[in-house]
Design a protein around this motif. Structure first.
Motif, PDB file in Angstrom:
ATOM      1  N   LYS A 183      -3.460   8.584   4.336  1.00 52.26           N
ATOM      2  CA  LYS A 183      -4.150   9.538   3.457  1.00 52.26           C
ATOM      3  C   LYS A 183      -3.612  10.945   3.655  1.00 52.26           C
ATOM      4  O   LYS A 183      -3.405  11.702   2.698  1.00 52.26           O
ATOM      5  N   ALA A 184      -3.378  11.312   4.916  1.00 54.27           N
ATOM      6  CA  ALA A 184      -2.801  12.627   5.205  1.00 54.27           C
ATOM      7  C   ALA A 184      -1.404  12.736   4.618  1.00 54.27           C
ATOM      8  O   ALA A 184      -1.025  13.783   4.063  1.00 54.27           O
ATOM      9  N   ALA A 192       0.996   9.225  -4.161  1.00 60.24           N
ATOM     10  CA  ALA A 192      -0.059   8.271  -3.804  1.00 60.24           C
ATOM     11  C   ALA A 192       0.523   7.217  -2.866  1.00 60.24           C
ATOM     12  O   ALA A 192       1.024   6.183  -3.295  1.00 60.24           O
ATOM     13  N   VAL A 193       0.489   7.503  -1.573  1.00 61.19           N
ATOM     14  CA  VAL A 193       1.053   6.598  -0.570  1.00 61.19           C
ATOM     15  C   VAL A 193       0.228   5.311  -0.533  1.00 61.19           C
ATOM     16  O   VAL A 193      -1.003   5.341  -0.552  1.00 61.19           O
ATOM     17  N   CYS A 194       0.913   4.179  -0.500  1.00 58.28           N
ATOM     18  CA  CYS A 194       0.243   2.877  -0.499  1.00 58.28           C
ATOM     19  C   CYS A 194      -0.461   2.630   0.836  1.00 58.28           C
ATOM     20  O   CYS A 194       0.096   2.906   1.892  1.00 58.28           O
ATOM     21  N   ASN A 195      -1.649   2.102   0.753  1.00 57.67           N
ATOM     22  CA  ASN A 195      -2.415   1.780   1.954  1.00 57.67           C
ATOM     23  C   ASN A 195      -3.187   0.494   1.712  1.00 57.67           C
ATOM     24  O   ASN A 195      -4.147   0.468   0.942  1.00 57.67           O
ATOM     25  N   GLY A 196      -2.738  -0.597   2.313  1.00 57.08           N
ATOM     26  CA  GLY A 196      -3.421  -1.868   2.168  1.00 57.08           C
ATOM     27  C   GLY A 196      -2.950  -2.695   0.992  1.00 57.08           C
ATOM     28  O   GLY A 196      -3.614  -3.659   0.610  1.00 57.08           O
ATOM     29  N   TYR A 197      -1.791  -2.355   0.421  1.00 58.31           N
ATOM     30  CA  TYR A 197      -1.295  -3.083  -0.743  1.00 58.31           C
ATOM     31  C   TYR A 197      -0.164  -4.038  -0.415  1.00 58.31           C
ATOM     32  O   TYR A 197       0.380  -4.690  -1.294  1.00 58.31           O
ATOM     33  N   SER A 198       0.199  -4.116   0.859  1.00 53.03           N
ATOM     34  CA  SER A 198       1.179  -5.114   1.281  1.00 53.03           C
ATOM     35  C   SER A 198       0.867  -5.542   2.706  1.00 53.03           C
ATOM     36  O   SER A 198       0.705  -4.704   3.590  1.00 53.03           O
ATOM     37  N   MET A 201       5.043  -6.556   4.258  1.00 53.70           N
ATOM     38  CA  MET A 201       5.997  -5.517   4.629  1.00 53.70           C
ATOM     39  C   MET A 201       5.234  -4.310   5.180  1.00 53.70           C
ATOM     40  O   MET A 201       4.094  -4.050   4.781  1.00 53.70           O
ATOM     41  N   PRO A 202       5.847  -3.539   6.077  1.00 52.12           N
ATOM     42  CA  PRO A 202       5.152  -2.374   6.648  1.00 52.12           C
ATOM     43  C   PRO A 202       4.942  -1.275   5.620  1.00 52.12           C
ATOM     44  O   PRO A 202       5.756  -1.079   4.718  1.00 52.12           O
ATOM     45  N   GLU A 203       3.819  -0.582   5.757  1.00 56.69           N
ATOM     46  CA  GLU A 203       3.538   0.558   4.882  1.00 56.69           C
ATOM     47  C   GLU A 203       3.754   1.844   5.660  1.00 56.69           C
ATOM     48  O   GLU A 203       3.497   1.919   6.858  1.00 56.69           O
ATOM     49  N   SER A 204       4.228   2.866   4.946  1.00 61.17           N
ATOM     50  CA  SER A 204       4.539   4.153   5.565  1.00 61.17           C
ATOM     51  C   SER A 204       4.518   5.210   4.476  1.00 61.17           C
ATOM     52  O   SER A 204       4.387   4.881   3.284  1.00 61.17           O
ATOM     53  N   PRO A 205       4.654   6.492   4.836  1.00 63.20           N
ATOM     54  CA  PRO A 205       4.695   7.541   3.808  1.00 63.20           C
ATOM     55  C   PRO A 205       5.835   7.372   2.806  1.00 63.20           C
ATOM     56  O   PRO A 205       5.817   7.970   1.733  1.00 63.20           O
ATOM     57  N   ARG A 206       6.821   6.559   3.139  1.00 63.08           N
ATOM     58  CA  ARG A 206       7.946   6.335   2.224  1.00 63.08           C
ATOM     59  C   ARG A 206       7.662   5.258   1.174  1.00 63.08           C
ATOM     60  O   ARG A 206       8.471   5.017   0.295  1.00 63.08           O
TER      61      ARG A 206
END
Length: 451
Positions: A183-184, A192-198, A201-206
């Motif tokens: 969120k930060a 809109a950074v993904c959070n909990g959509y994969s 694969m790893p999620e990150s600010p990228r």
């Protein structure tokens, strides 16, 4: 020498195509990867067009809407070759409507003393987990479980939370620290950074949300250019023939075709009726899917909801979720206007399913105005109405053991099941893509083995 007779069995099998049932994102991804591996794919689509649930519609007034809510990451757009037609989403957020107030999700709810105290008590003294209701109480506390999690789970599943598997909650869980971090990152990057959509694969600010101009169906255009010649439309697969425990052929529109393997994207409870020559899949006939109606209403103005998506855990409302896609993606509606999409859980043939478009529009407008009375004056009219009998798989506890076994494989050599409906899994688009690629490695290994 007669090569067809004398060639090794592996050659004869490689000469037969890999049949793919369905031309949605999973089916097209499978076809592309099968062809990339030097095998031949044959895609059979019952409908008149490709896309499946990844379908988009644009009307003469300039509104674009999809078949349900889809979440696309820049990573998925890159993988599908659709980056150039995808725009970055600047903001995406969720809120919950409760007792006349809205709370941001998850932190607005967490800041409420009632929910914070209840959650803390649950962590101190967790109870036994036998079903989804237990899982929600342990994870969120009694108050939040009763007010939010359980009503929402029951609305989209159509079943009591006490009859749902704990796996329902496990699919939705996300770490607090990870959520805070991402969120930060959204605020810093303006994306809109993904959070909990994969989960694959790893999620990150990228990794952030994007959306194709013209709708989600455009994601499939690059893949279509590669495998379009392998697709047969209006081709109903009527049978999958199994001989000696292995897939041998399929029947399409009355004709029989020998295949080296079959990959299905069909709902799993269809497989027992489709597959002939084994009773291995009979138990899948009891698996349930939740039908859904998506109602689109148009309004003057923008940002009518407290955030992009509003959860409504109010059992008196016909809908459990309202989404304002143009708030995050303004190009989906004419300037100065917006469109709200209402999700209604139902059963085929029930009162909601049988309503006319006008009745559904009135039902949703009245429900919305009970929350936000001032929006009645901004109402313009109804948009498209979409119905699907297979929106979400329902994880009932009574078949959870069989579901887990099916997740490991169909139990029939040469038969694979992919995609949200095919895997009977709560999958979003990116995970469908990566999971399909993993399955195609298994298919290639199977087809290429010397039998």
């Amino acid at each position: 020498m007669d090569i067809a007779v004398k060639a090794p069995a592996v050659w004869r099998r490689l000469a037969k195509p890999v049949a793919i049932i369905g031309a949605g994102i999973a089916g097209l991804t499978a076809a592309f990867d099968i062809e990339r591996r030097g095998l031949q794919a044959a895609v059979f689509e019952t409908g008149r067009a490709v896309g499946g649930m990844a379908s988009s519609f644009k009307d003469a007034e300039g509104y674009t809407y999809d078949f349900g809510a889809h979440f696309v990451s820049n990573r998925l757009a890159d993988a599908l070759g659709a980056s150039e037609i995808s725009r970055t989403v600047g903001h995406y957020g969720e809120a919950v409507s409760l007792g006349g107030r809205s709370y941001s999700y998850p932190f607005g709810l967490a800041a409420s003393p009632r929910y914070a105290v209840s959650a803390f008590a649950a962590r101190l003294s967790p109870g036994k987990v036998e079903n989804a209701a237990d899982w929600f109480r342990n994870a969120y506390g009694e108050a939040l479980a009763q007010d939010v999690a359980i009503p929402l789970a029951e609305a989209w599943s159509g079943a009591p939370a006490s009859e749902l598997s704990p796996a329902v909650g496990q699919k939705l869980s996300a770490g607090v620290m990870k959520t805070l971090y991402l969120k930060a990152a959204s605020r810093v990057t303006g994306r809109a950074v993904c959070n909990g959509y994969s989960h694959e694969m790893p999620e990150s600010p990228r990794v952030y949300h994007v959306y194709p101009e013209g709708g989600v169906s455009r994601l499939l255009e690059p893949t279509m250019k590669q495998v379009g010649h392998r697709i047969e439309l209006e081709a109903r697969v009527e049978r999958v023939f199994v001989e000696r425990g292995r897939v041998a052929a399929i029947q399409v529109n009355g004709r029989e075709i020998g295949v080296s393997a079959a990959i299905s994207t069909a709902p799993v409870h269809v497989l027992p009726r489709l597959v002939e020559g084994t009773d291995q899949l009979d138990e899948l006939g009891q698996f349930r899917y939740r039908p859904m109606i998506f109602v689109n209403l148009r309004f003057e103005g923008r940002n009518l909801l407290p955030d992009t998506m509003l959860w409504v855990p109010d059992r008196s409302q016909p809908f459990f979720r309202v989404t304002e896609a143009p708030a995050a993606m303004p190009w989906l509606a004419p300037e100065g206007r917006t469109q709200l999409t209402f999700d209604i859980g139902c059963e085929v043939g029930d009162a909601h399913w049988s309503m006319s478009d006008e009745e559904l529009a009135t039902l949703c407008l009245e429900g919305l105005c009970r929350i936000y009375p001032h929006l009645r004056a901004r109402y313009i009219g109804a948009g498209g109405m979409l119905k699907t009998p297979f929106a979400y798989p329902v994880y009932l506890s009574r078949y959870e053991q069989r579901r887990q076994a099916f997740a490991r494989g169909t139990g029939v050599a040469g038969l694979y099941s992919i995609g949200r409906n095919g895997e009977f899994a709560h999958l979003l688009m990116e995970d469908i893509y990566w999971r399909t690629l993993k399955r195609m490695q298994h298919v290639a290994d199977y087809v290429g083995q010397d039998v």
